[in-house]
Design an enzyme around this catalytic site. Structure first.
Site, PDB file in Angstrom:
ATOM      1  N   ASN A 299       0.870  -1.180   0.000  1.00 46.67           N
ATOM      2  CA  ASN A 299       0.000   0.000   0.000  1.00 46.67           C
ATOM      3  C   ASN A 299       0.906   1.228   0.000  1.00 46.67           C
ATOM      4  O   ASN A 299       1.457   1.593   1.038  1.00 46.67           O
ATOM      5  CB  ASN A 299      -0.900  -0.034   1.247  1.00 46.67           C
ATOM      6  CG  ASN A 299      -1.770   1.206   1.354  1.00 46.67           C
ATOM      7  OD1 ASN A 299      -1.829   2.019   0.421  1.00 46.67           O
ATOM      8  ND2 ASN A 299      -2.448   1.364   2.478  1.00 46.67           N
ATOM      9  N   TRP A 300       1.044   1.822  -1.170  1.00 51.35           N
ATOM     10  CA  TRP A 300       1.958   2.968  -1.268  1.00 51.35           C
ATOM     11  C   TRP A 300       1.370   4.242  -0.671  1.00 51.35           C
ATOM     12  O   TRP A 300       2.064   5.250  -0.572  1.00 51.35           O
ATOM     13  CB  TRP A 300       2.317   3.229  -2.734  1.00 51.35           C
ATOM     14  CG  TRP A 300       3.156   2.164  -3.359  1.00 51.35           C
ATOM     15  CD1 TRP A 300       3.627   1.028  -2.756  1.00 51.35           C
ATOM     16  CD2 TRP A 300       3.611   2.116  -4.715  1.00 51.35           C
ATOM     17  NE1 TRP A 300       4.347   0.281  -3.652  1.00 51.35           N
ATOM     18  CE2 TRP A 300       4.353   0.924  -4.870  1.00 51.35           C
ATOM     19  CE3 TRP A 300       3.462   2.961  -5.815  1.00 51.35           C
ATOM     20  CZ2 TRP A 300       4.948   0.565  -6.070  1.00 51.35           C
ATOM     21  CZ3 TRP A 300       4.050   2.603  -7.019  1.00 51.35           C
ATOM     22  CH2 TRP A 300       4.787   1.413  -7.133  1.00 51.35           C
ATOM     23  N   LYS A 301       0.092   4.214  -0.375  1.00 43.52           N
ATOM     24  CA  LYS A 301      -0.586   5.407   0.174  1.00 43.52           C
ATOM     25  C   LYS A 301      -0.364   6.593  -0.775  1.00 43.52           C
ATOM     26  O   LYS A 301      -0.335   6.392  -1.992  1.00 43.52           O
ATOM     27  CB  LYS A 301      -0.130   5.681   1.602  1.00 43.52           C
ATOM     28  CG  LYS A 301      -0.258   4.417   2.468  1.00 43.52           C
ATOM     29  CD  LYS A 301      -0.079   4.640   3.931  1.00 43.52           C
ATOM     30  CE  LYS A 301      -0.236   3.315   4.663  1.00 43.52           C
ATOM     31  NZ  LYS A 301      -0.176   3.430   6.118  1.00 43.52           N
TER      32      LYS A 301
ATOM     33  N   HIS B  52      -9.543   0.896   5.061  1.00 45.40           N
ATOM     34  CA  HIS B  52      -8.247   1.176   5.686  1.00 45.40           C
ATOM     35  C   HIS B  52      -8.453   2.168   6.834  1.00 45.40           C
ATOM     36  O   HIS B  52      -9.300   3.063   6.750  1.00 45.40           O
ATOM     37  CB  HIS B  52      -7.272   1.751   4.650  1.00 45.40           C
ATOM     38  CG  HIS B  52      -5.869   1.793   5.177  1.00 45.40           C
ATOM     39  ND1 HIS B  52      -5.428   2.815   5.996  1.00 45.40           N
ATOM     40  CD2 HIS B  52      -4.840   0.933   5.049  1.00 45.40           C
ATOM     41  CE1 HIS B  52      -4.176   2.575   6.342  1.00 45.40           C
ATOM     42  NE2 HIS B  52      -3.781   1.435   5.777  1.00 45.40           N
TER      43      HIS B  52
ATOM     44  N   GLU C 149      -6.841   4.683   7.747  1.00 47.69           N
ATOM     45  CA  GLU C 149      -6.699   6.100   7.385  1.00 47.69           C
ATOM     46  C   GLU C 149      -7.989   6.619   6.740  1.00 47.69           C
ATOM     47  O   GLU C 149      -8.350   7.781   6.911  1.00 47.69           O
ATOM     48  CB  GLU C 149      -5.472   6.288   6.482  1.00 47.69           C
ATOM     49  CG  GLU C 149      -4.189   6.204   7.301  1.00 47.69           C
ATOM     50  CD  GLU C 149      -2.994   5.593   6.592  1.00 47.69           C
ATOM     51  OE1 GLU C 149      -2.955   5.567   5.356  1.00 47.69           O
ATOM     52  OE2 GLU C 149      -2.078   5.126   7.318  1.00 47.69           O
TER      53      GLU C 149
ATOM     54  N   GLU D 109      -5.104  -4.670  10.746  1.00 47.11           N
ATOM     55  CA  GLU D 109      -4.118  -3.599  10.911  1.00 47.11           C
ATOM     56  C   GLU D 109      -4.447  -2.817  12.179  1.00 47.11           C
ATOM     57  O   GLU D 109      -5.309  -1.913  12.145  1.00 47.11           O
ATOM     58  CB  GLU D 109      -4.159  -2.654   9.705  1.00 47.11           C
ATOM     59  CG  GLU D 109      -3.822  -3.325   8.386  1.00 47.11           C
ATOM     60  CD  GLU D 109      -3.252  -2.334   7.383  1.00 47.11           C
ATOM     61  OE1 GLU D 109      -2.184  -2.625   6.846  1.00 47.11           O
ATOM     62  OE2 GLU D 109      -3.839  -1.257   7.162  1.00 47.11           O
TER      63      GLU D 109
ATOM     64  N   GLY E  24       2.561   2.825  10.774  1.00 48.13           N
ATOM     65  CA  GLY E  24       3.490   3.932  10.592  1.00 48.13           C
ATOM     66  C   GLY E  24       4.142   4.409  11.876  1.00 48.13           C
ATOM     67  O   GLY E  24       4.736   5.477  11.927  1.00 48.13           O
TER      68      GLY E  24
ATOM     69  N   SER F 225       3.672  -1.552  10.526  1.00 46.71           N
ATOM     70  CA  SER F 225       5.121  -1.514  10.759  1.00 46.71           C
ATOM     71  C   SER F 225       5.821  -2.847  10.466  1.00 46.71           C
ATOM     72  O   SER F 225       6.735  -3.241  11.194  1.00 46.71           O
ATOM     73  CB  SER F 225       5.410  -1.054  12.191  1.00 46.71           C
ATOM     74  OG  SER F 225       4.938   0.266  12.389  1.00 46.71           O
TER      75      SER F 225
ATOM     76  N   GLY G 229       2.950  -0.788   4.323  1.00 46.90           N
ATOM     77  CA  GLY G 229       2.990   0.620   3.945  1.00 46.90           C
ATOM     78  C   GLY G 229       4.428   1.064   3.707  1.00 46.90           C
ATOM     79  O   GLY G 229       5.010   0.821   2.642  1.00 46.90           O
ATOM     80  N   GLY G 230       5.032   1.678   4.712  1.00 40.35           N
ATOM     81  CA  GLY G 230       6.358   2.290   4.578  1.00 40.35           C
ATOM     82  C   GLY G 230       7.408   1.409   3.906  1.00 40.35           C
ATOM     83  O   GLY G 230       8.112   1.860   2.985  1.00 40.35           O
TER      84      GLY G 230
HETATM   85  P1  13P Z   1       3.104   0.775   7.701  1.00 38.69           P
HETATM   86  O1  13P Z   1       3.675  -0.509   7.152  1.00 38.69           O
HETATM   87  O2  13P Z   1       3.786   1.996   7.186  1.00 38.69           O
HETATM   88  O3  13P Z   1       2.966   0.732   9.186  1.00 38.69           O
HETATM   89  O4  13P Z   1       1.598   0.888   7.115  1.00 38.69           O
HETATM   90  C1  13P Z   1       0.753  -0.203   7.222  1.00 38.69           C
HETATM   91  C2  13P Z   1      -0.452   0.060   6.441  1.00 38.69           C
HETATM   92  O5  13P Z   1      -1.224   0.951   6.760  1.00 38.69           O
HETATM   93  C3  13P Z   1      -0.690  -0.734   5.224  1.00 38.69           C
HETATM   94  O6  13P Z   1      -1.980  -0.556   4.740  1.00 38.69           O
END
Ligand code: 13P
Length: 256
Positions: free
Chosen positions: A9-11, A95, A97, A167, A173, A213, A234-235
């Site tokens: 997930n590149w956001k 998600h 967010e 999640e 994050g 994470s 994500g990251g």
């Molecule tokens: P991180 O891996 O940056 O914690 O993000 C997880 C995430 O929200 C994937 O959808």
């Protein structure tokens, strides 16, 4: 046997050319995977361009969100058929967010899940509790209510097209990963909910991912854990070496 999945997930990261270059280089490294299914979820603006690169590979493409209506006056939104026609097979829905920054309710997420399924998209449905909810012992209540809302009225042939991602919001994050025991406990609860609603067979075949994470340093202990079938990252999915390392950990684990 359940399929292992690693989804990126590149956001809101990577512009079009950067997405293209990154995918071109990464996809070459991922061609020989035998058991791990990869799903890349870039921003909307890169989807179509990247889809051309992934055409003859087993790497799948997903959107990060969509609207539940088919079309119309919804400025700034994107529909399931737009995702589908941009090369997507998947879409991330619910998600945290979207839930907490953009105030998406369980009801709106449910409508999106239904719209995705009726347009031949596979939803990656995210659930997870906030830190305060965990600290006040409400984790299973929150997960239960998110699950029940998302899966009400979903038929058995449709559930086979869904992926669930647990999640915990406090782990996203933040560098704070759920311990394998914490993740496995919640993911076991989700599997039990599926079994109650459908059957043991359906529950046993549902891929449940962990996200929050995930790094090469913790991927091994998480993937070894019961009920964790892969990751939503994500990251670490923004850095080729880190993502590739995590994919390899999952692939090695699958082969054993
Ligand atoms: P991180 O891996 O940056 O914690 O993000 C997880 C995430 O929200 C994937 O959808």
């Amino acid at each position: 046997m359940r399929q292992n999945i690693v989804a990126a997930n590149w956001k809101m990261n990577k512009e079009v050319q950067e997405s293209y270059n990154f995918t071109k280089s990464l996809s070459k490294k991922l061609l020989n995977l035998k058991r791990t299914h990869i799903i890349l979820c870039p921003p909307f603006t890169s989807l179509f361009y990247i889809s051309e690169l992934l055409k003859n590979t087993s790497i799948a493409l997903g959107g990060q969100n969509m609207h539940y209506e088919k079309s119309g006056a919804f400025t700034g939104e994107i529909s399931s058929s737009m995702l589908k026609s941009s090369g997507c097979d998947y879409v991330i829905l619910g998600h945290s967010e979207r839930r907490h920054i953009f105030n998406e309710s369980n009801e709106a997420i449910k409508k999106k899940i239904d719209a995705a399924l009726s347009n031949d998209l596979k939803p990656i449905i995210c659930v997870g509790e906030k830190l305060g909810e965990r600290q006040s012992g409400k984790t299973s209540e929150v997960i239960r209510s998110q699950y029940k809302s998302a899966f009400s009225d979903i038929l058995e042939y449709e559930i086979n097209r869904c992926v669930i991602a647990y999640e915990p919001v406090w782990a996203i994050g933040t560098g704070m990963t759920a311990t394998p025991e914490q993740a496995s406990e919640v993911q076991g609860l989700i599997r039990n909910l599926i079994e109650e609603q459908y059957s043991k067979n359906v529950a046993d075949s549902m891929p449940i991912l962990y996200g929050g994470s995930v790094k090469p340093t913790n991927a091994n202990s998480l993937i070894e854990t019961e009920n964790i079938d892969g990751f939503l990252i994500g990251g670490a999915s923004l850095v080729e070496e880190l993502f590739f390392e995590i994919v390899n950990i999952v692939e090695q684990y699958s082969i054993e």
